[in-house]
Design a protein around this motif. Structure first.
Motif, PDB file in Angstrom:
ATOM      1  N   LEU A  23       9.220  14.222  -5.180  1.00  0.00           N
ATOM      2  CA  LEU A  23       8.205  13.954  -4.164  1.00  0.00           C
ATOM      3  C   LEU A  23       7.095  13.074  -4.730  1.00  0.00           C
ATOM      4  O   LEU A  23       6.647  12.127  -4.079  1.00  0.00           O
ATOM      5  N   ALA A  24       6.666  13.354  -5.943  1.00  0.00           N
ATOM      6  CA  ALA A  24       5.602  12.562  -6.564  1.00  0.00           C
ATOM      7  C   ALA A  24       6.034  11.106  -6.734  1.00  0.00           C
ATOM      8  O   ALA A  24       5.255  10.180  -6.454  1.00  0.00           O
ATOM      9  N   ALA A  25       7.274  10.900  -7.175  1.00  0.00           N
ATOM     10  CA  ALA A  25       7.772   9.536  -7.365  1.00  0.00           C
ATOM     11  C   ALA A  25       7.877   8.802  -6.031  1.00  0.00           C
ATOM     12  O   ALA A  25       7.516   7.622  -5.926  1.00  0.00           O
ATOM     13  N   ILE A  26       8.350   9.490  -5.006  1.00  0.00           N
ATOM     14  CA  ILE A  26       8.471   8.863  -3.684  1.00  0.00           C
ATOM     15  C   ILE A  26       7.088   8.535  -3.120  1.00  0.00           C
ATOM     16  O   ILE A  26       6.884   7.477  -2.516  1.00  0.00           O
ATOM     17  N   ARG A  27       6.143   9.421  -3.330  1.00  0.00           N
ATOM     18  CA  ARG A  27       4.780   9.147  -2.847  1.00  0.00           C
ATOM     19  C   ARG A  27       4.179   7.927  -3.556  1.00  0.00           C
ATOM     20  O   ARG A  27       3.475   7.129  -2.936  1.00  0.00           O
ATOM     21  N   LEU A  28       4.437   7.788  -4.852  1.00  0.00           N
ATOM     22  CA  LEU A  28       3.977   6.599  -5.576  1.00  0.00           C
ATOM     23  C   LEU A  28       4.581   5.329  -4.976  1.00  0.00           C
ATOM     24  O   LEU A  28       3.899   4.320  -4.813  1.00  0.00           O
ATOM     25  N   LEU A  29       5.856   5.403  -4.646  1.00  0.00           N
ATOM     26  CA  LEU A  29       6.545   4.265  -4.054  1.00  0.00           C
ATOM     27  C   LEU A  29       5.958   3.923  -2.686  1.00  0.00           C
ATOM     28  O   LEU A  29       5.674   2.757  -2.393  1.00  0.00           O
ATOM     29  N   ILE A  30       5.749   4.921  -1.860  1.00  0.00           N
ATOM     30  CA  ILE A  30       5.184   4.683  -0.533  1.00  0.00           C
ATOM     31  C   ILE A  30       3.775   4.085  -0.652  1.00  0.00           C
ATOM     32  O   ILE A  30       3.421   3.162   0.091  1.00  0.00           O
ATOM     33  N   ALA A  31       2.998   4.579  -1.594  1.00  0.00           N
ATOM     34  CA  ALA A  31       1.655   4.035  -1.803  1.00  0.00           C
ATOM     35  C   ALA A  31       1.718   2.562  -2.218  1.00  0.00           C
ATOM     36  O   ALA A  31       0.926   1.746  -1.743  1.00  0.00           O
ATOM     37  N   ALA A  32       2.659   2.227  -3.085  1.00  0.00           N
ATOM     38  CA  ALA A  32       2.803   0.839  -3.528  1.00  0.00           C
ATOM     39  C   ALA A  32       3.231  -0.067  -2.371  1.00  0.00           C
ATOM     40  O   ALA A  32       2.747  -1.194  -2.237  1.00  0.00           O
ATOM     41  N   ILE A  33       4.123   0.438  -1.523  1.00  0.00           N
ATOM     42  CA  ILE A  33       4.568  -0.327  -0.357  1.00  0.00           C
ATOM     43  C   ILE A  33       3.399  -0.553   0.596  1.00  0.00           C
ATOM     44  O   ILE A  33       3.164  -1.680   1.063  1.00  0.00           O
ATOM     45  N   LYS A  34       2.642   0.501   0.879  1.00  0.00           N
ATOM     46  CA  LYS A  34       1.496   0.373   1.786  1.00  0.00           C
ATOM     47  C   LYS A  34       0.452  -0.574   1.216  1.00  0.00           C
ATOM     48  O   LYS A  34      -0.138  -1.371   1.949  1.00  0.00           O
ATOM     49  N   GLN A  35       0.212  -0.500  -0.093  1.00  0.00           N
ATOM     50  CA  GLN A  35      -0.757  -1.399  -0.720  1.00  0.00           C
ATOM     51  C   GLN A  35      -0.330  -2.853  -0.554  1.00  0.00           C
ATOM     52  O   GLN A  35      -1.133  -3.719  -0.238  1.00  0.00           O
ATOM     53  N   LYS A  36       0.951  -3.115  -0.760  1.00  0.00           N
ATOM     54  CA  LYS A  36       1.488  -4.476  -0.615  1.00  0.00           C
ATOM     55  C   LYS A  36       1.345  -4.946   0.832  1.00  0.00           C
ATOM     56  O   LYS A  36       0.980  -6.096   1.083  1.00  0.00           O
ATOM     57  N   GLU A  37       1.598  -4.046   1.785  1.00  0.00           N
ATOM     58  CA  GLU A  37       1.448  -4.401   3.199  1.00  0.00           C
ATOM     59  C   GLU A  37      -0.001  -4.710   3.542  1.00  0.00           C
ATOM     60  O   GLU A  37      -0.277  -5.651   4.277  1.00  0.00           O
ATOM     61  N   VAL A  38      -0.927  -3.936   3.002  1.00  0.00           N
ATOM     62  CA  VAL A  38      -2.351  -4.183   3.249  1.00  0.00           C
ATOM     63  C   VAL A  38      -2.771  -5.508   2.615  1.00  0.00           C
ATOM     64  O   VAL A  38      -3.463  -6.316   3.244  1.00  0.00           O
ATOM     65  N   ASP A  39      -2.339  -5.744   1.387  1.00  0.00           N
ATOM     66  CA  ASP A  39      -2.699  -6.983   0.690  1.00  0.00           C
ATOM     67  C   ASP A  39      -2.190  -8.215   1.432  1.00  0.00           C
ATOM     68  O   ASP A  39      -2.895  -9.214   1.537  1.00  0.00           O
ATOM     69  N   GLU A  40      -0.957  -8.143   1.913  1.00  0.00           N
ATOM     70  CA  GLU A  40      -0.344  -9.295   2.576  1.00  0.00           C
ATOM     71  C   GLU A  40      -0.533  -9.272   4.088  1.00  0.00           C
ATOM     72  O   GLU A  40      -0.141 -10.203   4.769  1.00  0.00           O
ATOM     73  N   GLN A  41      -1.090  -8.206   4.622  1.00  0.00           N
ATOM     74  CA  GLN A  41      -1.324  -8.023   6.057  1.00  0.00           C
ATOM     75  C   GLN A  41      -0.046  -8.292   6.867  1.00  0.00           C
ATOM     76  O   GLN A  41      -0.043  -9.039   7.839  1.00  0.00           O
ATOM     77  N   THR A  42       1.036  -7.657   6.427  1.00  0.00           N
ATOM     78  CA  THR A  42       2.315  -7.818   7.099  1.00  0.00           C
ATOM     79  C   THR A  42       3.168  -6.576   6.883  1.00  0.00           C
ATOM     80  O   THR A  42       2.908  -5.779   5.984  1.00  0.00           O
ATOM     81  N   GLU A  43       4.182  -6.428   7.699  1.00  0.00           N
ATOM     82  CA  GLU A  43       5.149  -5.338   7.564  1.00  0.00           C
ATOM     83  C   GLU A  43       6.240  -5.806   6.606  1.00  0.00           C
ATOM     84  O   GLU A  43       6.813  -6.883   6.791  1.00  0.00           O
ATOM     85  N   LEU A  44       6.526  -5.032   5.564  1.00  0.00           N
ATOM     86  CA  LEU A  44       7.520  -5.430   4.576  1.00  0.00           C
ATOM     87  C   LEU A  44       8.936  -5.181   5.093  1.00  0.00           C
ATOM     88  O   LEU A  44       9.215  -4.137   5.671  1.00  0.00           O
TER      89      LEU A  44
END
Length: 148
Positions: A23-44
């Motif tokens: 769960l911790a590893a998956i949460r880290l991954l989801i956080a990284a995905i969301k951060q990338k989406e916020v940075d690029e202002q797009t859906e990955l």
């Protein structure tokens, strides 16, 4: 089902099964995905999610080598378990024969004849090999092919 949706579903499953490390590893991954989406202002899309996972795996590999060099096996083991969880979301890797076939195809398609054409070959291969081969090793194979 998109890769991002699959990751979300796996998070719910890990929560229900009380798999804290996963769960911790998956949460880290989801956080990284969301951060990338916020940075690029797009859906990955799936390709961009794979790129995020590749980056995280590379970070983990670097951390493992540093932790082992420092004698911190406990931290290295935790990074390795995160790598195992992240690797499950990567596409099936290509065999050496398949990579060599693609390299030959790229050299032919780009008309590469010397080391100066290395960039063209890499640009042609990168989208086709994303997440399915180590680009560092592919680069060495291209150099060998163009030099020989």
């Amino acid at each position: 089902m998109t890769l991002k949706t699959r990751i979300q579903e796996d998070m719910k499953t890990a929560m229900k099964a009380r798999e804290t490390d996963r769960l911790a590893a998956i949460r880290l991954l989801i956080a990284a995905i969301k951060q990338k989406e916020v940075d690029e202002q797009t859906e990955l899309d799936d390709g961009a999610v794979v790129a995020v996972i590749e980056k995280m795996l590379k970070q983990r590999r670097d951390s493992v080598s540093q932790y082992e060099a420092a004698g911190r096996q406990d931290l290295a083991d935790r990074e390795k378990s995160e790598m195992a969880v992240l690797s499950a979301y990567m596409p099936q890797p290509l065999s050496e024969v398949e990579v060599d076939t693609l390299i030959a195809e790229a050299v032919g398609a780009t008309g590469a004849a010397s080391m100066q054409d290395m960039g063209k070959v890499m640009a042609w291969l990168k989208p086709r090999l994303a997440g399915r081969a180590d680009m560092g090793q592919v680069s060495g194979r291209i150099k060998a092919k163009l030099a020989g």
